[in-house]
Scaffold this motif. Structure first.
Motif, PDB file in Angstrom:
ATOM      1  N   ILE A   1       4.438 -25.612 -20.654  1.00 36.08           N
ATOM      2  CA  ILE A   1       5.807 -25.112 -20.736  1.00 36.08           C
ATOM      3  C   ILE A   1       6.151 -24.249 -19.515  1.00 36.08           C
TER       4      ILE A   1
ATOM      5  N   CYS B   1       1.457 -19.394 -19.274  1.00 36.64           N
ATOM      6  CA  CYS B   1       2.572 -18.751 -19.935  1.00 36.64           C
ATOM      7  C   CYS B   1       2.051 -17.531 -20.683  1.00 36.64           C
TER       8      CYS B   1
ATOM      9  N   CYS C   1       2.968 -23.770 -17.208  1.00 34.94           N
ATOM     10  CA  CYS C   1       1.689 -23.308 -17.742  1.00 34.94           C
ATOM     11  C   CYS C   1       0.608 -24.381 -17.576  1.00 34.94           C
TER      12      CYS C   1
ATOM     13  N   CYS D   1      -0.321 -18.353 -23.771  1.00 37.59           N
ATOM     14  CA  CYS D   1      -1.658 -18.844 -23.407  1.00 37.59           C
ATOM     15  C   CYS D   1      -2.472 -17.747 -22.746  1.00 37.59           C
TER      16      CYS D   1
ATOM     17  N   GLN E   1      -2.041 -24.566 -19.168  1.00 39.92           N
ATOM     18  CA  GLN E   1      -2.641 -24.860 -20.460  1.00 39.92           C
ATOM     19  C   GLN E   1      -1.756 -25.771 -21.312  1.00 39.92           C
ATOM     20  N   CYS E   2      -0.512 -25.352 -21.505  1.00 43.37           N
ATOM     21  CA  CYS E   2       0.343 -26.081 -22.449  1.00 43.37           C
ATOM     22  C   CYS E   2       1.532 -26.767 -21.776  1.00 43.37           C
TER      23      CYS E   2
HETATM   24 ZN   LIG Z   1       1.044 -22.009 -22.159  1.00 40.70          ZN
END
Ligand SMILES: [Zn+2]
Length: 146
Positions: free
Chosen positions: A114, A130, A109, A133, A111-112
């Motif tokens: 994972i 993901c 992801c 997100c 953004q985060c």
């Molecule tokens: Zn994410």
């Protein structure tokens, strides 16, 4: 008569789902190869569709004497042009995704960080977020209208 309902396929389903081997790491070289191939096949399919649309428009580009025929032909052409535009954009996105695979920067992801997950990526191979997100981004999009 021309078909006007053909839409760019946003997903690609013509593949065998990837089965992770025991102890296999997420985004192993094998797995990356699987997604690379999937994206290439999808790209090929879209390219053929773009080709078909273009031929189709050339074949249909006859001069109609009747103004109402002309109007409906114009409408049809603008529809096909929109479809082609969507397909082109999708091909560009696929190219960018293949580029990320080559740089070993795929499947996590943006953004985060994972794992996006094999099944989600097979449903949407160009995904960069993901599911959490993505959902959040969509809610924000609806709220701000950006
Ligand atoms: Zn994410």
């Amino acid at each position: 008569m021309a078909k006007t309902e053909e839409k760019a396929r946003e997903t690609f389903t013509n593949f065998t789902p990837y089965e992770m081997k025991k102890g296999e790491e997420y985004m192993s070289p094998e797995m990356l190869k699987h997604f690379r191939q999937l994206l290439l096949n999808w790209r090929q399919e879209l390219m053929e569709e773009v080709d078909r649309t273009m031929h189709h428009m050339q074949e249909d580009a006859a001069n109609y004497a009747d103004p109402s025929d002309r109007a409906s032909q114009e409408e049809e052409f603008s529809l096909e042009l929109r479809t082609r535009d969507r397909e082109r954009k999708l091909i560009k996105k696929i190219d960018q995704t293949i580029d990320r695979i080559d740089k070993d920067d795929y499947g996590f992801c943006d953004q985060c960080g994972i794992e996006i997950g094999t099944r989600r990526l097979e449903a949407r191979p160009t995904a960069t977020l993901c599911i959490d997100c993505k959902t959040l981004a969509e809610i924000r999009e609806r709220q701000t209208g950006i």
